[in-house]
Design an enzyme around this catalytic site. Structure first.
Site: not given
Length: 396
Positions: A33, A14, A7-8, A10, A201, A12, A100
């Site tokens: 996501m 991940s 789950g990238l 955006g 989240c 640092v 979440c």
């Protein structure tokens, strides 16, 4: 090669998680996501999803991994945002980040990942997954605190199940935040110096009243200041027949009426406030700031006390009903009449405190050694043995 979907986000964490998995020989796919569209309630540009997805794409390009954006905003609305509105309306304090992880990242998102042939889903959480055996020799998954005490995020994953953990990887759990940033700098990743995201989240920092006003209408009511000398705080403690009676007595919250204090101000809706809150009351003229000690959404009254040591803020015992009780380590779940000494917390970033769990027919009491400030219905209490998080529950 085992396939992992990361789950990238955006950020640092991940980004480095994806790199580490690559180094470990996994086939890595990056998915971003997209869970939120409405920028009208977010504060400035704290968490615009466009910028984040762009950064995630640049990281994927740099690492040479496939990348895709998945739109989960409908599921996020149904499972997280609607839950938040409902909880605030009931005068409870939700924790959308915990939900979440349980409902979106490790359910909806995980199903998408598995449909892409993934063996695992990975995130940039500061926690670790362990594997041990139960008394029958069966393999059991553990959720352990991250090595970086300052960043440990195991609390946010306190509702995960054995099945979810079996497919989860947390590559940065053994690292500290400075080490993660160092790796990102060496790789010249666009996210290396990016500030940590704050707030909800996937939504970012929101103006909570404006966010809640989408569904919950403003309604003027009064703020009542309750003095330290309120009768309830000096009530006579009865002689208890047994431990169960004692726990039931101490888990009861104080009940107030407008007559118990003086009206010191007005508010626009008790459902916008939570216990322990200091900001937003806009009442002056006291030596110490006022804190919300109770909200009554039915009568639309906020009860406040002066100073962070006000007795109305503190309780030692809380209750979790069986329906809201969740053991990650199902093999260690208590039987009726059993107790267990643990370390527990009722919010993220709170130091772990000594506590004892008592399982009773209709649920479980958690008795803290020291009184806890602002025990709030709807929040999650999580309990640990050493560095392992065993389970959690919603405070009743």
């Amino acid at each position: 090669m085992k396939r992992v979907v990361v789950g990238l986000s955006g950020g640092v964490d991940s980004s480095v998680a994806a790199y580490l998995l690559q180094q470990q020989g996994y086939e890595v796919i990056g998915l971003f996501m997209k869970n939120w569209h409405d920028d009208s309630v977010t504060i400035s540009n704290e968490c615009p999803w466009l910028e984040d997805s762009n950064d995630a794409m640049l990281v994927a390009e740099k690492l040479g991994i496939p990348f895709q954006v998945v739109d989960l905003s409908k599921e996020y609305q149904d499972r997280i945002v609607d839950y938040m509105f409902k909880e605030y309306e009931l005068g409870r304090t939700p924790n959308p980040d915990v939900l979440c992880n349980r409902e979106i990242k490790f359910d909806v998102f995980m199903k998408i990942a598995l449909s892409l042939g993934a063996d695992y889903v990975a995130t940039g959480h500061y926690c670790r997954r362990g594997i041990t055996q139960d008394t029958n020799g069966n393999e059991v998954y553990q959720l352990k605190a991250g090595v970086d005490n300052n960043k440990d995020q195991s609390y946010f994953l306190c509702q995960l199940s054995q099945e979810q953990l079996s497919k989860a990887l947390f590559p940065i759990g053994e690292l500290t935040k400075p080490e993660v940033r160092e790796i990102a700098k060496e790789l010249d990743l666009v996210t290396a110096d990016k500030k940590d995201s704050q707030g909800l989240c996937f939504i970012g920092k929101v103006r909570l009243p404006e966010f809640l006003q989408q569904k919950l209408q403003p309604k003027e009511g009064v703020i009542v200041q309750v003095p330290n000398t309120f009768d309830g705080y000096t009530r006579k403690i009865p002689v208890f027949e047994n431990k169960l009676e004692e726990l039931a007595f101490h888990s009861q919250k104080y009940t107030y009426s407008v007559a118990n204090g003086k009206i010191v101000g007005k508010h626009q809706g008790a459902h916008y406030f939570t216990k322990g809150q200091r900001k937003g009351l806009a009442v002056g003229g006291t030596q110490e700031p006022l804190f919300v000690i109770e909200t009554d959404v039915n009568e639309n009254v906020i009860y406040a006390g002066e100073g962070k040591n006000h007795p109305g803020l503190y309780r030692k015992v809380l209750f979790v009903s069986n329906e809201e009780l969740h053991w990650i380590r199902e093999d260690l779940a208590l039987e009726i009449g059993d107790s267990m000494e643990v370390l527990a917390r009722i919010r993220y970033r709170q130091p772990l405190e000594k506590a004892t769990l008592y399982q009773v027919p209709n649920g479980m009491y958690v008795e803290f050694e020291n009184p806890q400030s602002a025990i709030q219905e709807g929040q999650f209490v999580a309990w640990h043995l050493e560095d392992e998080l065993l389970g959690s529950g919603v405070i009743a």
